[in-house]
Write an enzyme that holds these catalytic residues in place. Structure first.
Site: not given
Length: 730
Positions: A509, A546, A548, A633
């Site tokens: 990120h 991931d 996200h 996740d």
């Protein structure tokens, strides 16, 4: 006009005679001459010869104006020496036979040879078409921008080395733009200027009912147009292009399609007057690749060109098609493509170090014996109680590896821990992040030391403690060291170990300007730049699974055509980026692929995405190295999202990515830990990933509970995959 010529008779005992001397009142006309050949078989063979005018090479050249530019060719009323300029064109000789009652099978009774037709056609000995295939189109993809070029298959053949090859011709018309400031002289247009001219050029083509296509390798125009010899101009434009000189393999003539004015300048959209042909060969994965110069000298290629030339001569002779006189082959697409692509023959690896001389790195022998090599950077000082991204994450994984006997203590040489490695430097980090951010974070450590903890970005929220800066340098260094080790091993083994960086803080990120979403430095992005600079690995493919979207990695490489970023993530999840329409920009357009998966997607959805999206993308891009942002996740037990991956899903991903790396880039592959906030599912899934990388059976069934799962939204998944395939021409 008087003229004379000689012909070799079909038989040593045949006699040849011609009638008389003809006068040609019009030097631009053709005049047939009939001759008789008598042979012992009493068969009369007639040759009907078409004598046509052909200007001397000097008279064909376009006049040259001031400044060395060549002007468009115009007809001049100059006198021509007919004695010197009338020539017999061998291609215009058509054999006509009158057969007597002699059926002895002699040469006199042999039908004329019919050239081999293009691929997809079957004809009999008389030239009658027996079959025409509907599958005569092949697509070649430009690896610089992943744009397709649809081509007509002209010939299919096998090279001397057994490679499946094709002689191809673009379906649409390849075009380029020339610029004139004085209407008589033309000069080349730079690549930068072409981009700004495309809208005007597209509009000019639209006026004549043609459409500008942003094809792979070159721009093309779709739609038909007609031209005559008067429309042909000298291709050598002088000045900024080729200095008015012939260039080997370059067509000497072009055809004006249309023109337009912009900002006081006059522009021409043109195409070569001769067909643009090139050779493509299938790689081991069955994908077509542009042939290199070595293959063009292959006798099989030359034979295919001869067949095409012979067929072309027949077409021109019969008057079925006009305006096709030769071929522009040897330059292939290289002089017409938007970005020159060098053939990917396997990367040349030039390491910036020797593992044998670096006491911090394993020996070559240790690396060669290993099947998995991992590094650990737990960042125990970077911690906030009750925060999802806490210091307990990596120790939980290490404990699970010990419990499942997946460490060097139990496995000996096949698992290797990279215990000692150098931290990344500020310069390493600055290859991805703005230096002001890096230095600012370093200075903020004093404040963090005084306060115990500070927030450096609020959307995550992303925090920092007094050790965060050094912990982040250590995490990035651990990833770089794994790249060094895997690359070094690949120099001595066809099956090098796969790397796995068990590190935090995570990184995908973190944007170039600063931290975001629990992430401080972009570990995988820093490793990609390190692979390029330290090892000469030009093309890097990053897979991010991931839950996200890896917006930081996405942004770091959005304009880089040499790094392909592919992300699968939950649609609508944090940080709200990663739309399917985001495909990169500028030169990097097409090397970003985002696949947002609907909530509830699980094992079936990810398997489909891998087979239909990830595999063809990697095979087409042909990377030198694969890096993986491995976020755990998306697990059904993870609290921060709503996908339903299982431990078995992660086992399959690790197994399949390792195999894919072995097929396309010599096995060079490194995983980087990103998310995963349920410590049990995180540690179990990483442990099963290790089993996959070791080639062992999965134990996911001992952890996964089917009772947690529900039906996946496969219709939405299918729609998302099909849209991504359509956007990226997969």
């Amino acid at each position: 006009m008087a003229f004379s010529f000689s012909l070799t008779s079909p038989s040593p005992s045949s006699t040849l005679s011609y009638s008389n001397i003809h006068q040609f009142p019009n030097p631009s006309s053709s005049f047939p001459v009939s001759l008789s050949v008598s042979s012992p078989s009493n068969t009369r063979r007639h040759l009907r010869l078409s004598i046509t005018s052909a200007l001397n090479p000097q008279t064909k050249k376009a006049s040259t104006g001031s400044g060395g530019t060549n002007k468009k060719r115009k007809k001049k009323g100059k006198s021509v020496n007919l004695e010197e300029n009338w020539k017999l064109r061998e291609a215009d000789a058509v054999l006509e036979e009158d057969y007597d009652n002699d059926d002895d099978g002699s040469l006199a009774n042999s039908p004329p040879t019919i050239p081999k037709p293009p691929a997809g056609f079957v004809i009999d000995e008389t030239g009658r078409v027996l079959m025409a295939s509907k599958k005569r189109i092949a697509t070649v993809v430009d690896p610089t921008n992943n744009s397709p070029l649809d081509c007509v298959i002209r010939r299919v053949f096998t090279s001397s080395k057994g490679e499946d090859c094709m002689l191809l011709c673009p379906v649409d018309t390849p075009v380029q733009i020339l610029k004139s400031t004085n209407i008589d002289g033309w000069s080349a247009v730079s690549d930068e200027e072409v981009e700004s001219l495309l809208p005007a050029a597209a509009y000019a083509l639209a006026k004549i009912h043609m459409h500008l296509v942003h094809s792979g390798f070159c721009y093309t125009a779709r739609g038909g147009f007609c031209y005559t010899e008067d429309n042909v101009f000298d291709f050598r434009t002088g000045n900024n292009l080729y200095d008015g000189q012939d260039v080997e393999g370059l067509p000497t003539e072009g055809v004006e399609i249309t023109c337009f004015h912009l900002d006081g300048s006059h522009y021409m959209v043109y195409t070569p007057s001769d067909p643009l042909l090139f050779v493509a060969a299938k790689d081991p994965n069955g994908l077509l690749q542009i042939a290199d110069d070595e293959l063009l000298d292959d006798p099989a290629v030359i034979s295919a060109i001869d067949e095409e030339t012979e067929f072309n001569a027949l077409v021109v002779r019969s008057g079925e098609v006009s305006g096709i006189r030769g071929f522009n082959l040897r330059n292939g697409l290289s002089l017409w493509r938007k970005h020159l692509v060098k053939q990917n023959k396997g990367a040349y690896i030039c390491c910036s170090f020797s593992t044998d001389n670096d006491p911090l790195l394993p020996s070559i022998q240790q690396l060669t014996n290993a099947r998995v090599i991992y590094s650990v950077s737990a960042a125990l000082g970077h911690n906030k109680d009750s925060h999802p991204e806490c210091s307990a994450r990596v120790p939980a994984i290490v404990t699970a590896l010990e419990k499942n006997e997946l460490t060097p203590k139990f496995r000996g040489s096949e698992i290797l821990e990279l215990a000692n490695f150098k931290n990344a430097t500020i310069e390493d980090i600055a290859n991805v992040h703005e230096k002001a951010y890096v230095l600012g974070l370093e200075k903020a450590m004093d404040q963090a030391s005084d306060s115990g903890l500070i927030f450096i970005e609020g959307s995550g929220p992303t925090y920092a403690t007094s050790t965060t800066f050094q912990d982040s340098l250590t995490a990035a260094g651990a990833g770089m060291a794994l790249v060094d080790s895997v690359v070094a091993a690949s120099r001595n083994s066809l099956d090098p170990p796969t790397g796995f960086a068990l590190i935090r803080p995570p990184g995908h990120h973190a944007v170039p300007k600063g931290p975001m979403g629990f992430c401080v430095f972009g570990n995988v992005a820093i490793a990609a730049r390190h692979a390029q600079s330290a090892h000469g690995l030009k093309r890097v493919f990053i897979i991010d699974f991931d839950v996200h979207h890896g917006n930081g990695t996405n942004d770091a490489f959005s304009e880089d055509p040499d790094i392909f970023f592919l992300s699968t993530h939950q649609d609508g999840s944090y940080p709200g980026t990663g739309k399917i329409s985001d495909i990169g920009k500028g030169k990097g357009e097409g090397t970003t692929l985002n696949l947002p998966l609907p909530g509830g997607s699980g094992d079936i959805a990810m398997r489909s995405a891998f087979e239909e999206i990830i595999v063809p993308c990697v095979q087409r891009f042909k990377p030198d190295l694969i890096l993986v942002s491995a976020g755990y996740d998306a697990h059904v037990l993870d609290p921060l999202a709503n996908l339903q991956f299982t431990t078995g899903t992660y086992y399959s991903l690790a197994k399949d990515i390792k195999q894919l790396a072995k097929e396309v880039c010599g096995g060079r592959c490194v995983f980087f830990l990103e998310g995963g906030y349920n410590l049990e599912s995180l540690s179990a899934s990483v442990a099963d990933s290790f089993r996959a990388l070791l080639g062992e059976e999965s134990l996911a069934s001992e952890f996964d509970n089917p009772a947690y799962l529900y039906d996946e939204p496969m219709r939405k998944v299918h729609d998302a995959i099909e849209r991504a395939k359509s956007i990226h021409c997969l």
